[in-house]
Design a protein around this motif. Structure first.
Motif, mmCIF file in Angstrom:
data_model
loop_
_atom_site.group_PDB
_atom_site.id
_atom_site.type_symbol
_atom_site.label_atom_id
_atom_site.label_comp_id
_atom_site.label_asym_id
_atom_site.label_seq_id
_atom_site.Cartn_x
_atom_site.Cartn_y
_atom_site.Cartn_z
ATOM 1 N N GLY A 438 0.684 -1.397 -0.049
ATOM 2 C CA GLY A 438 0.083 -0.049 -0.014
ATOM 3 C C GLY A 438 0.704 1.217 0.029
ATOM 4 N N ILE A 439 2.190 0.933 0.245
ATOM 5 C CA ILE A 439 2.985 2.267 0.538
ATOM 6 C C ILE A 439 4.325 2.016 -0.668
ATOM 7 C CG2 ILE A 439 2.142 3.387 2.120
ATOM 8 C CD1 ILE A 439 4.373 1.901 3.990
ATOM 9 N N GLU A 440 4.933 2.982 -0.913
ATOM 10 C CA GLU A 440 6.090 2.592 -1.598
ATOM 11 C C GLU A 440 7.201 2.520 -0.660
ATOM 12 O OE1 GLU A 440 9.317 4.814 -4.695
ATOM 13 O OE2 GLU A 440 7.437 5.852 -4.383
ATOM 14 N N VAL A 441 7.827 1.273 -0.549
ATOM 15 C CA VAL A 441 9.051 1.004 0.190
ATOM 16 C C VAL A 441 10.264 0.518 -0.700
ATOM 17 C CG1 VAL A 441 9.585 -0.387 2.206
ATOM 18 C CG2 VAL A 441 7.341 0.216 1.595
ATOM 19 N N PRO A 442 11.161 1.237 -1.168
ATOM 20 C CA PRO A 442 12.337 0.716 -1.550
ATOM 21 C C PRO A 442 13.281 -0.197 -0.816
ATOM 22 C CG PRO A 442 12.080 3.009 -1.867
ATOM 23 C CD PRO A 442 11.226 2.712 -0.747
ATOM 24 N N THR A 443 13.530 -1.318 -1.229
ATOM 25 C CA THR A 443 14.494 -2.295 -0.636
ATOM 26 C C THR A 443 15.736 -1.690 -0.623
ATOM 27 O OG1 THR A 443 14.708 -3.774 -2.430
ATOM 28 C CG2 THR A 443 12.895 -4.201 -1.089
ATOM 29 N N LEU A 444 16.646 -2.215 0.181
ATOM 30 C CA LEU A 444 18.202 -1.785 -0.002
ATOM 31 C C LEU A 444 18.873 -2.064 -1.073
ATOM 32 C CD1 LEU A 444 20.525 -0.415 1.143
ATOM 33 C CD2 LEU A 444 21.192 -2.538 2.473
ATOM 34 N N ARG A 445 18.367 -3.285 -1.727
ATOM 35 C CA ARG A 445 18.868 -3.541 -3.119
ATOM 36 C C ARG A 445 18.416 -2.634 -4.163
ATOM 37 N NH1 ARG A 445 17.463 -4.919 -7.517
ATOM 38 N NH2 ARG A 445 15.391 -5.416 -7.154
ATOM 39 N N GLN A 446 17.140 -2.390 -4.057
ATOM 40 C CA GLN A 446 16.632 -1.202 -5.103
ATOM 41 C C GLN A 446 17.385 -0.155 -5.040
ATOM 42 O OE1 GLN A 446 12.540 -1.931 -4.009
ATOM 43 N NE2 GLN A 446 12.100 -3.342 -5.666
ATOM 44 N N ALA A 447 17.471 0.457 -3.769
ATOM 45 C CA ALA A 447 17.853 1.894 -3.405
ATOM 46 C C ALA A 447 19.507 1.802 -3.904
ATOM 47 C CB ALA A 447 17.684 2.313 -1.734
ATOM 48 N N LEU A 448 20.131 0.933 -3.479
ATOM 49 C CA LEU A 448 21.631 0.905 -4.298
ATOM 50 C C LEU A 448 21.802 0.773 -5.423
ATOM 51 C CD1 LEU A 448 23.477 -1.442 -1.524
ATOM 52 C CD2 LEU A 448 24.081 1.004 -2.105
ATOM 53 N N ALA A 449 20.902 0.203 -6.206
ATOM 54 C CA ALA A 449 20.647 0.076 -7.871
ATOM 55 C C ALA A 449 20.566 1.490 -8.174
ATOM 56 C CB ALA A 449 19.986 -0.971 -8.326
ATOM 57 N N ALA A 450 19.647 2.242 -7.704
ATOM 58 C CA ALA A 450 19.423 3.669 -7.869
ATOM 59 C C ALA A 450 20.541 4.555 -7.725
ATOM 60 C CB ALA A 450 18.010 4.135 -7.069
ATOM 61 N N GLU A 451 21.123 4.316 -6.646
ATOM 62 C CA GLU A 451 22.413 5.208 -6.085
ATOM 63 C C GLU A 451 23.694 5.004 -6.915
ATOM 64 O OE1 GLU A 451 23.472 7.933 -3.013
ATOM 65 O OE2 GLU A 451 21.802 6.776 -2.810
ATOM 66 N N LEU A 452 24.025 3.736 -7.115
ATOM 67 C CA LEU A 452 25.207 3.354 -7.717
ATOM 68 C C LEU A 452 24.957 3.175 -9.280
ATOM 69 C CD1 LEU A 452 26.661 0.962 -5.097
ATOM 70 C CD2 LEU A 452 26.962 3.267 -5.508
ATOM 71 N N GLY A 453 23.755 2.609 -9.668
ATOM 72 C CA GLY A 453 23.601 2.278 -11.128
ATOM 73 C C GLY A 453 23.452 0.832 -10.946
ATOM 74 N N SER A 454 22.337 0.326 -11.700
ATOM 75 C CA SER A 454 21.828 -0.920 -11.724
ATOM 76 C C SER A 454 23.061 -1.979 -12.086
ATOM 77 C CB SER A 454 20.736 -1.435 -12.374
ATOM 78 O OG SER A 454 20.712 -0.962 -13.840
ATOM 79 N N ALA A 455 23.782 -1.297 -13.139
ATOM 80 C CA ALA A 455 24.730 -2.593 -13.586
ATOM 81 C C ALA A 455 25.777 -2.637 -12.535
ATOM 82 C CB ALA A 455 25.587 -1.554 -14.993
ATOM 83 N N SER A 456 26.225 -1.898 -11.347
ATOM 84 C CA SER A 456 26.947 -2.195 -10.610
ATOM 85 C C SER A 456 26.510 -2.807 -9.500
ATOM 86 C CB SER A 456 27.414 -0.857 -9.952
ATOM 87 O OG SER A 456 27.832 0.216 -10.979
ATOM 88 N N VAL A 457 25.427 -3.379 -9.424
ATOM 89 C CA VAL A 457 24.832 -4.296 -8.398
ATOM 90 C C VAL A 457 24.255 -5.514 -8.827
ATOM 91 C CG1 VAL A 457 22.896 -4.210 -6.720
ATOM 92 C CG2 VAL A 457 24.028 -2.099 -7.146
ATOM 93 N N LEU A 458 24.977 -6.502 -8.142
ATOM 94 C CA LEU A 458 24.589 -8.000 -8.349
ATOM 95 C C LEU A 458 23.708 -8.423 -6.895
ATOM 96 C CD1 LEU A 458 28.105 -9.517 -9.464
ATOM 97 C CD2 LEU A 458 26.125 -8.501 -10.990
ATOM 98 N N PRO A 565 16.798 3.946 0.926
ATOM 99 C CA PRO A 565 17.398 5.123 0.443
ATOM 100 C C PRO A 565 18.372 5.664 1.523
ATOM 101 C CG PRO A 565 15.158 5.582 -0.244
ATOM 102 C CD PRO A 565 15.139 4.142 0.515
ATOM 103 N N ALA A 566 17.627 5.692 2.737
ATOM 104 C CA ALA A 566 18.699 6.216 3.872
ATOM 105 C C ALA A 566 19.977 5.635 3.842
ATOM 106 C CB ALA A 566 18.033 6.261 5.213
ATOM 107 N N LEU A 567 19.514 4.066 3.945
ATOM 108 C CA LEU A 567 20.992 3.045 4.143
ATOM 109 C C LEU A 567 21.765 3.258 2.871
ATOM 110 C CD1 LEU A 567 19.265 0.183 5.607
ATOM 111 C CD2 LEU A 567 21.558 1.323 6.639
ATOM 112 N N ALA A 568 21.320 3.317 1.658
ATOM 113 C CA ALA A 568 22.208 3.497 0.522
ATOM 114 C C ALA A 568 22.733 4.847 0.337
ATOM 115 C CB ALA A 568 21.163 3.589 -0.914
ATOM 116 N N GLY A 569 22.282 5.814 0.969
ATOM 117 C CA GLY A 569 23.021 7.134 1.107
ATOM 118 C C GLY A 569 24.268 6.949 2.024
ATOM 119 N N VAL A 570 24.182 6.145 3.022
ATOM 120 C CA VAL A 570 25.098 6.069 3.974
ATOM 121 C C VAL A 570 26.207 5.101 3.384
ATOM 122 C CG1 VAL A 570 25.887 4.785 6.113
ATOM 123 C CG2 VAL A 570 23.757 6.266 6.079
ATOM 124 N N LEU A 571 25.788 4.101 2.862
ATOM 125 C CA LEU A 571 26.936 3.117 1.729
ATOM 126 C C LEU A 571 27.458 3.729 0.873
ATOM 127 C CD1 LEU A 571 24.910 -0.119 1.849
ATOM 128 C CD2 LEU A 571 26.504 0.439 3.574
#
Length: 760
Positions: A438-458, A565-571
């Motif tokens: 019911g709400i948007e909840v980016p997971t850490l994998r999704q947020a890191l892919a957005a932060e670093l680029g999907s090609a950089s994330v396995l 997104p918060a955790l991805a920003g820290v990483l």
């Protein structure tokens, strides 16, 4: 203004008195119970089928109704359509019952309004990690605004239980192990929520978190000094400083006396000593538990009499004891009707304060209801960012540009991993698997892919949170081998009564990561690649092995809808971590219960071969910059009844801007009873750019220095105090000493409890 307020209070008193005099016994009892419209399996509570009398809403409200229980929070409902139903029901109460009094609507709101599609914020343990009461006030106001718009009058939060044992399942609902941190942050939530006209409810009064062996509902063996100096202060602060309007009695028993039947606590302390004039509500089914679990009552009528006499005004969530059983006890002369009148008077005064005695509900309910606005998400993101604690780091974080990252683990790509047990997602939706989050909840994998680029994330799951299936290990090892860095996302799944690894009724007898997560970590570490461990948990675990062997360890206590997104920003380094541990990181389950507030003999020494020292202490947290604390100053001599005015110079000596949490600790050198080796006396979050310096002033009132003496009074004694500031309770970066002079100062209601701070 004061005269008008007093005049209004007198008018409300007279009006309520007139109402009570006109009411029949059945009409009185209707005002001190709730009604929970639910289907089988929807009431997430233990033993509910043992005693709840099934009745329809029409039957329950024939004589009026005190509370409506969880109108929006029992099942997934469209907020606008449910509001139409609620307004129509309230109109019926006004127009068709003899007294014409609407019901008070209450909801859970520990991590946001517990309703489908509503914003879900970080857990209280994350509030504590932020050390940011002002931001918690903003969050409380945002939650209250949503509740008020939907016709909700009372929220069942915050939890002010001080953490005493991390094995207890409800740690994720608590703020921390220090009563001052719990009190300041919790009172800030109260102020925010009540600024919108919604009443807050303090939970769970008192002692619930000190249960035997960390077991839910376990008996409490705390002595009167521990109760007075550790467990009670957060509640006192929220009553005296926060003006809270409701308090919930605890399920527990203290020294053999169930709290829900103890007038010395619910009346003597709460009302007579602290001056509380709001309502006391029972924890769900807590009155019936006096008969069913505590066995201090022979039947429900006797249980009702005990609770009323103690000071429990409202039985929630329904009227198992306060309806027919209590009516029979009153008519048989076993319970004085004056006790009913007292409770009804308090309930109606609360309704008068909320404007319900004049409400007609002739207006239209909201039709365009947005419960997860950009402002909600802004606050949720900032609180999530501030609450991330960097436990250790060998320089691998922040991740360098172009790095190839393997995101591995059961919590890497699971939205539910962001939320605590009282979130709607984990509390209600498991009973409705056909309904989306019911709400948007980016997971850490999704947020890191957005932060670093999907090609950089396995990515690879590796294993589940809590089973013994190791079939995913090979895939996890493969992606780790292909990457430059492995981000291993482990931790908890919040649930209730055995359906999770943490949460109400999900206690543990060890503090190892659940399931085979440790084995997954060992397999990934064996690849030789740098491993960044990210913990998404509702309690601290015994992860000393990870602090020693992982390239970095990041702790997040269920960071809410913007946690990814918060955790991805820290990483990535976009966010400079600034959270601090609100609870010690334990060495082992065998060292529990442990608190940094221990006396000298509670720590390490030559009298035992076992260490109690935690892996990391209360207040610990690293940053991508460095701070120094110097020039701690205070008047060397002051009186026992006066505040301490303490200043310290803080400088950002690193290469980038960041937030520091200035922590002031103290210790009595000699006292009439044993005192903690360290005690948080004040704190302040401050932002400093590279090379910037600030002087932080902390004012410590007398009540912060007080403790319970041998006679049971809270006092400040003359003598020497050691004061220090450092990056945690265990490190003295700059220190000084002050001498308190004069006689023993006995704490009164006039003594301030809050620490104020100034940054210049």
């Amino acid at each position: 203004m004061t005269d008008l307020k007093l005049s209004g209070a007198v008018e409300a008193d007279q009006r309520v008195q007139d109402l009570v005099e006109r009411m029949t016994l059945e009409e009185k009892l209707a005002q001190i119970v709730g009604f929970w419209e639910k289907s089988d399996g929807e009431a997430v509570a233990p033993l509910q089928g043992e005693f709840t009398v099934e009745r329809t809403l029409d039957e329950a409200s024939r004589h009026g109704l005190g509370h409506l229980t969880r109108v929006y929070g029992t099942r997934p409902v469209d907020p606008a359509s449910r509001a139409r139903w609620l307004w129509a029901f309230q109109r019926r109460l006004v127009r068709e019952t003899r007294m014409g009094i609407p019901a008070l609507v209450h909801e859970e709101c520990l991590t946001g309004l517990s309703a489908w599609r509503a914003a879900t914020f970080p857990t209280p343990l994350a509030w504590g990690a932020s050390f940011d009461p002002e931001l918690v006030t903003q969050m409380g106001a945002a939650i209250g605004g949503s509740m008020r718009a939907l016709g909700v009058h009372q929220g069942l939060a915050p939890v002010l239980d001080v953490i005493r044992d991390p094995r207890w399942g409800r740690v994720d609902e608590c703020i921390g192990e220090d009563p001052y941190l719990v009190g300041t942050v919790g009172t800030s939530y109260v102020r925010g929520l009540q600024s919108t006209g919604v009443h807050a409810t303090l939970k769970h009064f008192v002692g619930y978190s000190a249960s035997q062996s960390g077991r839910n509902f376990g008996p409490v063996h705390a002595g009167p000094r521990e109760v007075a100096d550790v467990l009670l202060p957060p509640f006192e602060m929220a009553v005296r400083d926060g003006g809270v309007r409701s308090v919930m009695s605890s399920y527990t028993e203290l020294d053999g006396i169930p709290t829900a039947s103890d007038p010395s606590i619910l009346t003597g302390i709460l009302r007579d000593r602290w001056g509380f004039d709001g309502t006391v509500v029972a924890d769900y089914f807590g009155v019936a538990f006096l008969q069913l679990l505590h066995h201090v009552a022979g039947d429900l009528g006797e249980a009702a009499g005990l609770a009323l006499a103690a000071g429990v005004d409202i039985e929630l969530p329904a009227g198992d004891a306060y309806l027919e059983p209590l009516a029979e006890a009153v008519r048989d002369g076993k319970v004085d009707e004056a006790l009913v009148d007292r409770a009804v008077t308090r309930a109606l005064l609360q309704k008068a304060e909320l404007g319900l005695l004049d409400a007609t509900f002739d207006d239209e309910p909201p039709t365009d209801v947005e419960l997860d606005t950009p402002e909600h998400r802004r606050i949720a993101l900032r609180l999530a960012e501030e609450s991330v604690v960097l436990l250790s780091n060998d320089g691998t974080l922040p991740l360098r540009q172009g790095v190839r990252v393997a995101v591995i683990g059961p919590n890497a790509d699971r939205p539910e991993a962001m939320f605590g047990c009282y979130s709607f997602v984990n509390h209600v939706l498991p009973h409705h698997p056909e309904v989306g989050v019911g709400i948007e909840v980016p997971t850490l994998r999704q947020a890191l892919a957005a932060e670093l680029g999907s090609a950089s994330v396995l990515s690879a799951r590796g294993c589940a949170v809590d089973d013994d299936d190791r079939s995913g290990f090979d895939d996890a090892v493969r992606v780790a081998t292909e990457a430059d860095v492995a981000v291993l996302v482990l931790g908890d799944h919040a649930g209730l009564f055995g359906r999770g690894t943490v949460g109400e009724g999900c206690d543990r007898d060890d503090l190892e990561l659940p399931g085979v997560q440790r084995e997954l970590a060992e397999a990934v570490l064996a690849t030789g690649k740098p491993v960044v461990l990210v913990l998404l948990t509702g309690r601290p675990y015994a992860v000393g092995w990870a602090v020693e062997r992982c390239a970095a360890v990041v702790q997040s206590f269920f960071p809410g809808e913007e946690g990814g997104p918060a955790l991805a920003g820290v990483l990535s380094g976009r966010v400079n971590p600034s959270g601090r541990l609100p609870v010690s990181l334990p060495r082992s389950a065998g060292a529990q219960p442990y608190t940094y507030l221990h006396p000298a003999l509670g720590g390490d020494g030559d009298v035992t071969n076992l260490s109690t020292r935690p892996v990391l202490p209360f207040g610990h947290g690293l940053s991508y910059t460095t701070f120094t604390h110097t020039d701690l100053a205070v008047e060397p001599i002051t009186t026992t009844d006066g505040p301490l005015v303490v200043t310290v110079r803080v400088t950002n000596t690193g290469e980038r801007g960041g937030d520091d949490v200035v922590q002031l600790y103290g210790r009595d050198v000699v006292a009439s009873v044993t005192r903690p080796v360290a005690q948080l006396l004040g704190y302040q979050r401050v932002h400093l750019e590279r090379g910037q310096t600030a002087v932080v002033e902390l004012v410590v009132p007398a009540a912060r220095l007080a403790f319970t003496d041998r006679t049971g009074e809270r006092v400040v004694e003359p003598g020497d105090l050691e004061l220090w500031v450092g990056p945690s309770c265990a490190e003295r970066e700059t220190q000084t000493r002050v001498t308190l002079t004069g006689g023993v100062h006995r704490i009164t209601a006039d003594d301030a409890r809050w620490t104020s701070s100034v940054v210049r």
